[in-house]
Design a protein around this motif. Structure first.
Motif, PDB file in Angstrom:
ATOM      1  N   SER A 163      11.446   1.265   5.757  1.00 39.52           N
ATOM      2  CA  SER A 163       9.995   0.229   4.944  1.00 39.52           C
ATOM      3  C   SER A 163       9.006   0.176   5.009  1.00 39.52           C
ATOM      4  O   SER A 163       8.272   0.231   5.978  1.00 39.52           O
ATOM      5  CB  SER A 163      11.586  -0.878   5.172  1.00 39.52           C
ATOM      6  OG  SER A 163      12.449  -0.914   4.862  1.00 39.52           O
ATOM      7  N   GLY A 164       8.502   0.641   3.217  1.00 42.42           N
ATOM      8  CA  GLY A 164       7.427   0.030   3.035  1.00 42.42           C
ATOM      9  C   GLY A 164       6.794   0.585   1.507  1.00 42.42           C
ATOM     10  O   GLY A 164       7.594   1.348   1.498  1.00 42.42           O
ATOM     11  N   SER A 165       5.379   0.458   1.420  1.00 42.78           N
ATOM     12  CA  SER A 165       5.113   0.718   0.467  1.00 42.78           C
ATOM     13  C   SER A 165       5.295   1.937  -0.349  1.00 42.78           C
ATOM     14  O   SER A 165       5.278   2.990   1.179  1.00 42.78           O
ATOM     15  CB  SER A 165       3.701   0.009  -0.310  1.00 42.78           C
ATOM     16  OG  SER A 165       2.810   0.502   0.883  1.00 42.78           O
ATOM     17  N   GLU A 219      10.358   0.620  -0.301  1.00 41.97           N
ATOM     18  CA  GLU A 219      10.586  -0.462   0.550  1.00 41.97           C
ATOM     19  C   GLU A 219      12.821  -0.628   1.033  1.00 41.97           C
ATOM     20  O   GLU A 219      12.653  -1.927   1.995  1.00 41.97           O
ATOM     21  CB  GLU A 219      10.236  -1.994   0.043  1.00 41.97           C
ATOM     22  CG  GLU A 219       8.964  -2.474  -0.408  1.00 41.97           C
ATOM     23  CD  GLU A 219       8.480  -0.941  -1.747  1.00 41.97           C
ATOM     24  OE1 GLU A 219       9.058  -0.932  -1.949  1.00 41.97           O
ATOM     25  OE2 GLU A 219       7.081  -1.394  -1.669  1.00 41.97           O
TER      26      GLU A 219
END
Lengths: 289, 297
Positions: free
Chosen positions: B270-272, B100
């Protein structure tokens, strides 16, 4: 003249009562070193004479007065550590190490040449060189680590780092300044060769450093200012660090190219070797001084 | 680290204001005199580590991978590696594992940077047991190490009995059709891909490339000669890391066909972690798809 070249193994006795004799001895070694520096850079055809000649008295005072070390046992665990953070002054370091007997003085004439030991900037392949330096701003951190190691091992050696004024523009210097004060690294001694010139010109024109002493004080260091060509002033300042209440910074006011009239305060001789003719002229001048 | 610290007083740990994230705080609590927080100042972190190592200490340095390899690259190169000092750089949050936080904190070039530095050993463990044993082993192998850790908990591949061997690539599964070479958090995906492929009648060989440098060239070439098809998988740029290293080797030996799975000359987002693995094609199903194409089915 025969010089007593034996460097101190134990903490030196007080200067008082032998000041004249000490000055004479250290100045004689400084003169020999200047000859070596000019010759080795001249023979190499490249190198940094200005900043090498400005720190000669500092190195002589450390290696022949203050520091506890054994040239015949360069890894002796209890030795004081020296880090030349301004690594381009390597010729000065090599000259003093050779004088102490860390390696054969003949090595000096192979400086910067392929297949020889002495690298353009200090490398740990050379006996007596404690850490690789040359990329500016990195030596003070290493000296701090060495000083911490003494504390962890309950040994009483100290770490000395010689930094340049130009390199004080590097951020890492101030990272180290903060760290050493925060962690109370009291056996760390910095010496700042304040020769006021850097490659592009006077430091004050390139990137102003003043108020330099105030900066170090503000970072939590104990600061002294000395004439960096007066060996007794340097020795007395170094003695004052025996109190182990540092970190200490000794700002040594010096002249770039000191000892060779046509190199003194000349920016171009930061990183330019003398021509063969200039080398002969410089050697003659130092010889006759 | 706690085991090592208890056994050997030469062990020192340095961190740069991330001791809670990197968990070096546990060492700090147990051995406060041998832990130094350097603050948000990674260049001094590496320099101080070098000085301690030059004075006989075995120094473990932790911060995020992006700062260890990027911010302090030149300190690592010129002071630590050039001096062949006993500094073991164990960064956490390597690759996309910082999820993230996005591109600024995702080290996707760190393996490439460290691999290019002479004397540096580059280790990318795949699970807890491997990381633990690699750290223990590195403590007693002279010279600098870069041991790239990741942030998320990953399923265990090994067990208590795992022993790290420098320069060895364990063959985790044998097969004749395609070689899958993976390291770090995507090794589990490679093993899962091999399972999927087996269902399609494709026998994949899986090598754990925990040692990106020194690489187990012998095992890689042996596998490539057998299968003729090699896929590398890493949560890192395909340039200069595991894929780059394998490409160099195979090209010089004119061996097999190669496909590199990883991040293709772009920044992270961004991200899981799971989402990013899918986004960049690092999952078992993506790996299996590439393998099927290579095998012509």
């Amino acid at each position: 003249m025969r010089l007593d070249l034996k460097p101190p193994e134990e903490v030196s006795p007080s200067i008082e009562g032998r000041a004249g004799e000490l000055r004479e001895k250290l100045e004689a070694i400084a003169k020999e070193m200047r000859l070596d520096i000019v010759r080795m850079i001249g023979l190499a055809g490249s190198g940094h004479p200005g900043g090498s000649l400005s720190c000669v008295e500092i190195l002589v005072s450390l290696y022949f007065y203050k520091m506890r070390h054994r040239p015949d046992d360069p890894t002796w665990p209890e030795r004081d550590r020296f880090v030349l953070s301004k690594g381009h002054a390597a010729p000065a370091l090599y000259a003093v190490l050779a004088r102490c007997g860390y390696f054969d003085r003949e090595e000096l004439w192979g400086l910067r040449k392929l297949g020889y030991m002495l690298q353009g900037h200090p490398s740990m392949n050379t006996p007596g060189v404690e850490i690789c330096t040359g990329s500016l701003g990195q030596g003070l951190a290493a000296a701090t680590g060495m000083a911490l190691a003494a504390r962890l091992d309950s040994l009483d050696y100290r770490a000395f780092a010689l930094i340049g004024d130009g390199e004080s523009q590097e951020g890492e210097i101030w990272e180290s300044a903060m760290f050493a004060a925060h962690h109370r690294v009291n056996n760390l001694v910095g010496i700042l060769d304040r020769n006021r010139l850097q490659i592009d010109g006077p430091c004050c024109d390139v990137m102003e450093l003043e108020p330099l002493a105030d900066k170090w004080r503000a970072f939590g260091w104990k600061v002294q200012e000395v004439d960096g060509h007066d060996v007794l002033e340097i020795c007395r300042a170094l003695d004052s660090t025996d109190a182990l209440a540092g970190p200490y910074m000794i700002i040594a006011h010096t002249v770039k190219g000191k000892g060779v009239s046509f190199m003194e305060n000349v920016v171009d001789f930061h990183g330019k070797a003398p021509t063969p003719e200039e080398m002969e002229r410089a050697l003659k001048e130092i010889e006759e001084s | 680290m706690l085991e090592l610290g208890a056994k050997d007083r030469r062990i020192v740990v340095l961190d740069a204001d991330l001791s809670k994230s990197t968990q070096t705080v546990r060492f700090a609590d147990r051995f406060p005199e041998r832990f130094f927080d350097c603050g948000v100042a990674e260049q001094n972190l590496m320099g101080t580590a070098a000085g301690l190592a030059a004075s006989g200490k075995i120094v473990f340095v932790s911060t995020f991978a992006i700062f260890a390899s990027g911010r302090a690259f030149e300190q690592v190169r010129n002071t630590i590696a050039y001096g062949e000092l006993n500094v073991k750089i164990c960064p956490s949050h390597g690759g996309i594992s910082v999820g993230e936080d996005g591109s600024s904190h995702q080290a996707l070039e760190d393996v490439a940077l460290m691999r290019a530095v002479p004397k540096m050993r580059v280790i990318v463990p795949a699970d807890y047991y491997q990381a633990r044993d690699a750290v223990k082993a590195a403590a007693y192998i002279d010279g600098p190490f870069y041991i790239r850790m990741s942030r998320p908990s990953v399923p265990a591949i090994y067990g208590e009995d795992y022993r790290f061997e420098l320069g060895k690539a364990p063959v985790l599964r044998e097969g004749e059709d395609v070689s899958i070479l993976a390291c770090g958090i995507v090794l589990g995906e490679a093993l899962e891909a091999a399972e999927l492929l087996a269902g399609d009648g494709i026998q994949a060989e899986v090598l754990d490339m925990v040692c990106v440098k020194p690489m187990d060239s012998e095992s890689v070439l042996k596998s490539c000669e057998k299968t003729g098809r090699v896929i590398t998988v890493e949560d890192h740029s395909i340039t200069g890391g595991l894929g780059g290293a394998v490409a160099e080797l195979l090209a010089e030996k004119s061996c097999g066909r190669l496909y590199r799975i990883g991040i293709r000359d772009e920044f992270g987002v961004s991200g899981s972690v799971r989402g990013l693995m899918e986004h960049f094609g690092l999952t078992a199903s993506s790996i299996a798809r590439v393998a099927r194409e290579m095998c012509g089915s």
